[in-house]
Enzyme design. Structure first.
Site, PDB file in Angstrom:
ATOM      1  NE  ARG A   1      -5.122  -5.491  -0.466  1.00 29.32           N
ATOM      2  CZ  ARG A   1      -4.841  -6.392  -1.401  1.00 29.32           C
ATOM      3  NH1 ARG A   1      -3.884  -6.126  -2.319  1.00 29.32           N
ATOM      4  NH2 ARG A   1      -5.400  -7.526  -1.391  1.00 29.32           N
ATOM      5  N   GLY A   2      -2.941  -7.616   1.749  1.00 25.83           N
ATOM      6  CA  GLY A   2      -2.784  -9.119   1.306  1.00 25.83           C
ATOM      7  C   GLY A   2      -2.098  -9.552   2.225  1.00 25.83           C
TER       8      GLY A   2
ATOM      9  NE  ARG B   1      -5.365  -5.294   8.528  1.00 26.07           N
ATOM     10  CZ  ARG B   1      -5.585  -5.374   7.194  1.00 26.07           C
ATOM     11  NH1 ARG B   1      -4.853  -5.112   6.383  1.00 26.07           N
ATOM     12  NH2 ARG B   1      -6.932  -6.126   6.785  1.00 26.07           N
TER      13      ARG B   1
ATOM     14  CG  ASP C   1      -6.075 -12.186   4.597  1.00 24.82           C
ATOM     15  OD1 ASP C   1      -5.529 -11.246   4.711  1.00 24.82           O
ATOM     16  OD2 ASP C   1      -7.424 -12.082   3.590  1.00 24.82           O
TER      17      ASP C   1
END
Length: 355
Positions: free
Chosen positions: A48-49, A91, A241
């Site tokens: 993630r990130g 995502r 993001d």
């Protein structure tokens, strides 16, 4: 120890991921051999990130391309399009995911050769994206350091969520700036918001700080404004993001609240992110898609339900901080006020300048 934190690596014909769902209690790795497993790893937040997701997606594109065993180029590119479609479904908010997929697709199209030669080129491209991300984060750290408040005392910096080595290919964006401040002797302490509902600040940011001896204090998310009021915070640095062309920034849910509190207390609020996080196709932040996640993350944070049956839930993974609350956006090209961001990014990208 930050030099040893690499959450996405090519290792013995597979992609090795640090399983971030198990930190800090357990450090373990997962070896990914196919695109479907990579898609699952991204969706479930093993990785993630935004920058790390981009690197993982690049390797996922190669893994998918590697699965093709024929020699017909038209069939190969049709297969690669299916791989890209699968990865894009994982995502929706982190623009680095789409940037990396597009970069890999472009590399494949630009390579004149056999299927095998294109596959080999895709692996090289993914490895370069990974290496470039580490270099980019180090540049963000160097530029960001110059923008932090110049005070005779060492700085106390608040961050939200995890924008460290674990969120990138290594070193980190917001935490990269903090690492640079620590190395320069300008940092007194990090204040890390816990970051409900998935606790990335508590589990990941504090873990990274402890690994290299950076003083860190964990805060419940509700404590940030109080700490600002008490004069405990000198600056806020968070990751991103997706950043719209006007500087509006999507980051982990709760970031907007921190920005509002910082504005009220006249504390500079910075975004640290690579240029690949800037979506020049989106003029402003209301157009950024916000991922809605499983409500179980809210009501079952561990093994015990924290509310009664019959309660309804709302679980957006991100919020958008309007550009007016952001003092500067720290990139590998420099630090820019939101109003100057689009022109600066376009100028650097058109000139091929890499910082």
């Amino acid at each position: 120890m930050s030099q040893g934190i690499f959450p996405v690596q090519w290792h013995e014909e597979s992609v090795r991921l640090i399983d971030q769902t198990r930190l800090p209690a357990e450090y373990s790795v997962v070896d990914i051999h196919c695109v479907e497993d990579m898609a699952t790893a991204i969706t479930t937040m093993i990785v993630r990130g935004a920058p790390a997701i981009g690197v993982a997606a690049a390797f996922g594109m190669y893994l998918g391309a590697r699965d093709f065993s024929g020699s017909d180029l038209q069939e190969f590119f049709a297969h690669l399009d299916q791989v890209a479609t699968r990865l894009r479904q994982t995502r929706p908010t982190a623009v680095n995911l789409f940037w990396a997929i597009d970069k890999m697709s472009t590399a494949a199209q630009a390579c004149s050769g056999s299927v095998g030669e294109i596959q080999a080129h895709l692996l090289q491209t993914a490895q370069k994206i990974c290496a470039d991300d580490i270099r980019t984060c180090q540049q963000i750290g160097a530029h960001g350091l110059t923008a932090l408040p110049q005070t005779p005392e060492k700085l106390r910096i608040l961050t939200h969520c995890n924008a460290g080595a674990l969120a990138t290919a290594g070193y980190g964006t917001a935490l990269g700036v903090i690492r640079s401040a620590w190395a320069a002797g300008r940092l007194e302490r990090v204040y890390a918001d816990e970051t409900r509902p998935r606790w990335q600040g508590a589990k990941l940011t504090t873990w990274e700080c402890v690994q290299e001896g950076i003083p860190v204090t964990l805060l419940a998310d509700t404590m940030a404004a109080h700490c600002m009021q008490q004069g405990m915070i000198d600056a806020v640095v968070v990751g991103a993001d997706r950043i719209a062309a006007n500087g509006d920034t999507a980051n982990k849910i709760g970031t907007y609240s921190v920005a509002l509190a910082a504005q009220a207390h006249r504390i500079p609020f910075f975004i640290a992110a690579p240029a690949s996080t800037v979506d020049l196709n989106l003029p402003e932040g209301t157009l950024i898609p916000i991922e809605q996640r499983d409500p179980q993350e809210v009501y079952l944070p561990d093994t015990h339900r924290i509310c009664p049956e019959g309660v309804e839930f709302y679980n957006p993974a991100f919020d958008v901080t309007p550009a007016q609350f952001i003092k500067g956006i720290m990139t590998e090209f420099g630090v820019f006020p939101p109003a100057q961001l689009e022109a600066a990014i376009r100028s650097h990208l058109s000139s091929g300048n890499q910082g």
